[in-house]
Motif scaffolding. Sequence first.
Motif, mmCIF file in Angstrom:
data_model
loop_
_atom_site.group_PDB
_atom_site.id
_atom_site.type_symbol
_atom_site.label_atom_id
_atom_site.label_comp_id
_atom_site.label_asym_id
_atom_site.label_seq_id
_atom_site.Cartn_x
_atom_site.Cartn_y
_atom_site.Cartn_z
ATOM 1 N N PHE A 162 -5.616 -8.976 -5.458
ATOM 2 C CA PHE A 162 -5.474 -9.542 -4.118
ATOM 3 C C PHE A 162 -4.252 -8.961 -3.398
ATOM 4 C CE2 PHE A 162 -4.022 -13.010 -1.272
ATOM 5 C CZ PHE A 162 -5.106 -12.986 -0.395
ATOM 6 N N ILE A 163 -3.138 -8.854 -4.118
ATOM 7 C CA ILE A 163 -1.935 -8.270 -3.512
ATOM 8 C C ILE A 163 -2.162 -6.805 -3.187
ATOM 9 C CG2 ILE A 163 0.473 -7.637 -3.987
ATOM 10 C CD1 ILE A 163 0.696 -10.310 -5.488
ATOM 11 N N THR A 164 -2.844 -6.081 -4.060
ATOM 12 C CA THR A 164 -3.171 -4.674 -3.785
ATOM 13 C C THR A 164 -4.068 -4.557 -2.560
ATOM 14 O OG1 THR A 164 -3.003 -4.192 -6.147
ATOM 15 C CG2 THR A 164 -4.153 -2.575 -4.792
ATOM 16 N N PHE A 165 -5.033 -5.439 -2.432
ATOM 17 C CA PHE A 165 -5.915 -5.431 -1.269
ATOM 18 C C PHE A 165 -5.123 -5.689 0.017
ATOM 19 C CE2 PHE A 165 -8.562 -7.856 1.722
ATOM 20 C CZ PHE A 165 -9.522 -6.888 2.017
ATOM 21 N N LEU A 166 -4.225 -6.676 -0.019
ATOM 22 C CA LEU A 166 -3.401 -6.967 1.155
ATOM 23 C C LEU A 166 -2.505 -5.789 1.513
ATOM 24 C CD1 LEU A 166 -2.349 -10.687 0.549
ATOM 25 C CD2 LEU A 166 -4.040 -9.822 2.183
ATOM 26 N N TRP A 167 -1.959 -5.114 0.513
ATOM 27 C CA TRP A 167 -1.112 -3.948 0.766
ATOM 28 C C TRP A 167 -1.942 -2.804 1.342
ATOM 29 C CZ3 TRP A 167 -1.247 0.819 -1.855
ATOM 30 C CH2 TRP A 167 -0.209 1.697 -1.531
ATOM 31 N N TRP A 168 -3.133 -2.593 0.827
ATOM 32 C CA TRP A 168 -4.023 -1.522 1.273
ATOM 33 C C TRP A 168 -4.437 -1.743 2.730
ATOM 34 C CZ3 TRP A 168 -9.738 -1.798 1.378
ATOM 35 C CH2 TRP A 168 -10.334 -0.577 1.679
ATOM 36 N N ARG A 169 -4.680 -2.973 3.117
ATOM 37 C CA ARG A 169 -5.098 -3.290 4.485
ATOM 38 C C ARG A 169 -3.901 -3.337 5.450
ATOM 39 N NH1 ARG A 169 -9.938 -2.655 6.160
ATOM 40 N NH2 ARG A 169 -9.900 -4.506 7.443
ATOM 41 N N GLY A 170 -2.687 -3.292 4.931
ATOM 42 C CA GLY A 170 -1.509 -3.232 5.782
ATOM 43 C C GLY A 170 -0.933 -4.587 6.130
ATOM 44 N N TYR A 171 -1.322 -5.635 5.452
ATOM 45 C CA TYR A 171 -0.777 -6.961 5.737
ATOM 46 C C TYR A 171 0.562 -7.190 5.037
ATOM 47 C CZ TYR A 171 -5.365 -7.984 7.635
ATOM 48 O OH TYR A 171 -6.496 -7.959 8.371
ATOM 49 N N ILE A 172 0.870 -6.366 4.063
ATOM 50 C CA ILE A 172 2.151 -6.504 3.360
ATOM 51 C C ILE A 172 2.979 -5.264 3.603
ATOM 52 C CG2 ILE A 172 3.255 -6.715 1.116
ATOM 53 C CD1 ILE A 172 0.992 -8.367 0.167
#
Length: 124
Positions: free
Chosen positions: A114-124
């Motif tokens: 989930f954290i990787t997905f958020l980082w990939w989408r640019g939210y983190i």
Amino acid sequence: MLDQKDLDNKAEELQRGLQDKLGVQGRDVSHALARAGRRLPARVQRQGKVFAQAVFMSRNPKVARQLDGATTQAAYAEVMTHIEGIDVVERRKDRLLHLAASVAFNLLFVTVAFITFLWWRGYI
């Protein structure tokens, strides 16, 4: 020489041991040993099959004379020694620890994904 009653008593005792220690039920010894499956080591499974075959053969008087009492007794002793060595409380504790470890790993994996997905989408 083993007689029918002796083998039947030993078969019942073996079946009771499988029921108490592994929670395995069966209509006879061979069925109970088959249901125990991979919970028993291969060598114990082989000896269990030898004993179950002897119990089956002892029901026919002519075939019962062909049984080797020493081999049958040794097979029974080896299977019972293994079954008596099983600690039910330890098995239960190991099963619960394995379940907890699996849940913890899956939770960690989902969190990292989930954290990787958020980082990939640019939210983190």
